[in-house]
Enzyme design. Structure first.
Site, PDB file in Angstrom:
ATOM      1  CB  CYS A 197      -0.901   0.003   1.232  1.00 17.70           C
ATOM      2  SG  CYS A 197      -2.047   1.403   1.273  1.00 17.70           S
ATOM      3  CG  ASP A 216      -0.630   3.952   5.299  1.00 15.01           C
ATOM      4  OD1 ASP A 216      -1.821   4.062   5.610  1.00 15.01           O
ATOM      5  OD2 ASP A 216       0.316   4.311   6.048  1.00 15.01           O
ATOM      6  NE  ARG A 223      -0.479   4.461   8.758  1.00 16.39           N
ATOM      7  CZ  ARG A 223      -1.745   4.192   9.099  1.00 16.39           C
ATOM      8  NH1 ARG A 223      -2.109   4.288  10.357  1.00 16.39           N
ATOM      9  NH2 ARG A 223      -2.614   3.812   8.186  1.00 16.39           N
ATOM     10  CG  HIS A 271      -1.624  -1.187   5.903  1.00 19.92           C
ATOM     11  ND1 HIS A 271      -2.223  -0.236   6.703  1.00 19.92           N
ATOM     12  CD2 HIS A 271      -1.753  -0.724   4.629  1.00 19.92           C
ATOM     13  CE1 HIS A 271      -2.665   0.758   5.939  1.00 19.92           C
ATOM     14  NE2 HIS A 271      -2.391   0.492   4.681  1.00 19.92           N
ATOM     15  CB  CYS A 288      -5.793  -0.698   4.493  1.00 18.47           C
ATOM     16  SG  CYS A 288      -5.459   0.041   2.883  1.00 18.47           S
TER      17      CYS A 288
HETATM   18 ZN    ZN Z   1      -3.452   1.176   3.003  1.00 16.97          ZN
END
Ligand code: ZN
Length: 215
Positions: free
Chosen positions: A48, A50, A52, A104, A107
């Site tokens: 992803c 993202d 993190r 994750h 999400c």
């Molecule tokens: Zn995500």
């Protein structure tokens, strides 16, 4: 005349690079000189976007060890030329041995897909996740807790993206050519850093079903 806040932010990027340059300069192993000549990673990571979930850090790897593609909610969409190009280069040229589709928990992309809210252009991308929901609607609808609902769809979405990858001509041709290639599905727990192996690794096209498995 620039915006002070933006200038400071930009400075932080350049300062960060200065520290990295220092780190590279002090490394006496010769690995950065080696890396400058080329790469031969064994892993393709599809994760992803993202901030993190950084691929390298999560599997404790160093530069040169993981080939990476990331998008919103780690999707493997059959007609996504960007994903297909990364996949083809990784499998056909670099000959990676493992592909990891890494979702994750928590999400935002999957949570958004489970809502009826509009978010803009991304709604059309999230439709691919709504398609996955449709396959498992009964199971998802039976979960009462909202967070658990999202997290279960995150796992099922990864499972479906693994399947999508395996049905591509790229992955199937690698298997046809007796290339050693495993496609894994995992979900990252951001709070602990742990990778939850969904144990749905696929090693060949044998179980894809007759419509999906090429002859
Ligand atoms: Zn995500």
């Amino acid at each position: 005349m620039g915006n002070k806040e933006l200038e400071l932010g930009f400075q932080k990027i350049m300062d960060g690079n200065r520290s990295w340059v220092e780190f590279v300069k002090n490394d006496n192993s010769g690995r950065f000189e080696q890396l400058a000549k080329g790469q031969s990673p064994e892993i393709l990571w599809i994760g992803c976007a993202d901030s993190r979930v950084p691929a390298n850090e999560i599997v404790g790897s160093r530069p040169g060890e993981v080939f990476v593609h990331r998008n919103i909610a780690n999707m493997c969409v059959h007609s996504d030329m960007s994903m297909l190009s990364v996949l083809d280069y990784a499998v056909t040229v670099l000959k990676v041995k493992h592909i990891v589709v890494a979702g994750h928990y928590g999400c935002g992309g999957v949570a958004a897909a489970l809502s009826r809210q509009q978010f803009g252009v991304i709604d059309n991308w999230l439709c691919h996740i709504k398609d996955v929901y449709r396959l498992y609607a009964e199971e998802i609808d039976n979960i009462q807790n909202e967070e658990e609902k999202v997290n279960r769809l995150i796992e099922l979405n990864v499972k479906e993206q693994v399947f999508n990858l395996c049905t591509t001509s790229i992955v199937q041709n690698a298997w046809k050519n007796n290339q050693n290639l495993a496609v894994h599905g995992m979900v990252i727990d951001i709070a602990t850093g742990k990778l939850n192996d969904l144990k749905n690794t696929i090693y060949s096209n044998e179980k894809l079903g007759k419509v999906f498995a090429f002859k």
